[in-house]
Design a protein around this motif. Sequence first.
Motif, short mmCIF file in Angstrom:
data_model
loop_
_atom_site.label_atom_id
_atom_site.label_comp_id
_atom_site.label_asym_id
_atom_site.label_seq_id
_atom_site.Cartn_x
_atom_site.Cartn_y
_atom_site.Cartn_z
N SER A 169 0.77 -1.21 -0.04
CA SER A 169 -0.22 0.23 0.11
C SER A 169 0.83 1.15 -0.02
N VAL A 170 0.28 2.28 -0.08
CA VAL A 170 0.83 3.73 -0.35
C VAL A 170 0.46 4.76 0.88
N ILE A 171 1.56 5.84 1.15
CA ILE A 171 1.15 6.72 2.08
C ILE A 171 0.22 7.74 1.39
N THR A 172 -0.74 8.25 1.91
CA THR A 172 -1.55 9.15 1.48
C THR A 172 -0.82 10.56 1.59
N PRO A 173 -1.09 11.67 0.68
CA PRO A 173 -0.29 12.76 1.08
C PRO A 173 -0.51 13.57 2.39
N LYS A 174 -1.48 13.54 2.97
CA LYS A 174 -1.78 14.24 4.10
C LYS A 174 -0.81 13.50 5.52
N VAL A 175 -1.06 12.40 5.32
CA VAL A 175 -0.02 11.48 6.39
C VAL A 175 1.46 11.78 6.00
N CYS A 176 1.90 11.73 4.97
CA CYS A 176 3.31 11.99 4.44
C CYS A 176 3.80 13.01 4.92
N MET A 177 2.81 14.19 4.50
CA MET A 177 3.38 15.68 4.70
C MET A 177 3.36 15.83 6.27
N ASP A 178 2.55 15.18 7.00
CA ASP A 178 2.60 15.49 8.59
C ASP A 178 3.91 14.52 9.28
N ALA A 179 3.95 13.43 8.94
CA ALA A 179 4.96 12.60 9.29
C ALA A 179 6.26 13.22 9.28
N LEU A 180 6.63 13.58 7.77
CA LEU A 180 7.88 14.23 7.69
C LEU A 180 7.89 15.61 8.10
N ALA A 181 7.18 16.25 8.51
CA ALA A 181 7.01 17.65 9.30
C ALA A 181 7.29 17.31 10.74
N GLY A 182 7.23 16.19 11.22
CA GLY A 182 7.62 16.05 12.53
C GLY A 182 6.28 15.97 13.48
N LYS A 183 5.20 15.60 12.84
CA LYS A 183 3.86 15.70 13.52
C LYS A 183 3.23 14.45 13.79
N SER A 184 2.82 14.17 14.80
CA SER A 184 1.77 12.86 15.07
C SER A 184 0.61 12.96 13.93
N ILE A 185 0.00 11.57 13.78
CA ILE A 185 -0.86 11.42 12.96
C ILE A 185 -2.08 11.42 13.59
N LEU A 186 -3.28 12.23 13.08
CA LEU A 186 -4.58 12.02 13.50
C LEU A 186 -5.23 10.86 12.96
N SER A 187 -5.88 10.18 13.89
CA SER A 187 -6.63 8.88 13.58
C SER A 187 -7.28 8.95 12.33
N ALA A 188 -8.18 10.02 12.21
CA ALA A 188 -9.33 10.28 11.23
C ALA A 188 -8.50 10.49 9.72
N ASP A 189 -7.27 10.79 9.89
CA ASP A 189 -6.38 10.96 8.39
C ASP A 189 -5.79 9.72 7.75
N ARG A 190 -5.86 8.78 8.67
CA ARG A 190 -5.41 7.41 8.20
C ARG A 190 -6.40 6.79 7.25
N VAL A 191 -5.76 6.32 6.07
CA VAL A 191 -6.55 5.85 4.99
C VAL A 191 -6.14 4.24 4.69
N THR A 192 -4.88 4.23 4.36
CA THR A 192 -4.30 2.97 4.01
C THR A 192 -3.82 2.19 4.93
N PRO A 193 -3.47 1.03 4.72
CA PRO A 193 -2.64 0.31 5.90
C PRO A 193 -1.20 0.89 6.06
N MET A 194 -0.68 1.50 4.95
CA MET A 194 0.73 2.35 5.12
C MET A 194 0.40 3.53 6.05
N ASP A 195 -0.66 4.02 5.94
CA ASP A 195 -0.85 5.18 6.96
C ASP A 195 -0.87 4.84 8.23
#
Length: 261
Positions: A169-195
């Motif tokens: 699977s792939v990382i969706t743009p929002k999760v990718c952006m937040d992870a690389l920006a040093g942020k935790s990931i909001l549960s509601a933003d997770r879409v794919t298994p990779m998210d």
Amino acid sequence: MDYNSAKEVFEQYLDGYDRENDKVRLKIVHTYGVVTQSMEIARRMRLPSEDIELARIIALLHDIGRFEQLRRFDSFQPDTMDHALYGVEILFGEEKMIRRFVPDDRWDHVISIAIARHSDFVLAEIEDERTLLHARIIRDADKLDNCRVKLEDDFETFLGVPAEEVSSSVITPKVCMDALAGKSILSADRVTPMDYWVSYMAYFYDLNFRESLDIVKENDYVRRMIHRIPYRDSDTQRTMEELEERLIRYVNETEGKLQKN
């Protein structure tokens, strides 16, 4: 306040659930793993013995709501039940089950708030220093043992899909952006298994204490978790390489942003 007595009561409580179920087993092992991590954080912080014991008991009870969630929904997903608030309801509701674990009520406020808030996305609006301390300890200990879970347990048990599906699977743009920006990931933003997988790496950004990051560093959790599975998508592979580099730098260098002992 006696952890060993509380543990005996907890084991009796668990007898009401199927200990052979993989998800129940995972949560039992996780509970005791969080107890160990809570005690280790408190010990490294040189807290008084009373606070070490309190941290252990909070850890013992922090996921008590998970077992009913599994019985009802066979799922860990947050949209099925707020397990933290349900745990507080079990312990501090009409039956006052907490008295079976801790006969004295002087720590009720600290215990209830720490359990209720341990899985919140952001820990805020806790003014009492001791309550805030224990809310931070349980959050860190929970994340530290989750590193062990993500390294040892089957993906189907904690994520509901096989490792091969996560790898593809792939990382969706929002999760990718937040992870690389040093942020935790909001549960509601997770879409794919990779998210979901990336969100577990982003836990490290939310640790409160230098002592917790020291444990991450000593156990090489960043590298070991990221390299647990291959990444079939080339963009995902590049993102994970960059995330690994950023997280290792964060773990090694972060000092002033964290709470002091």
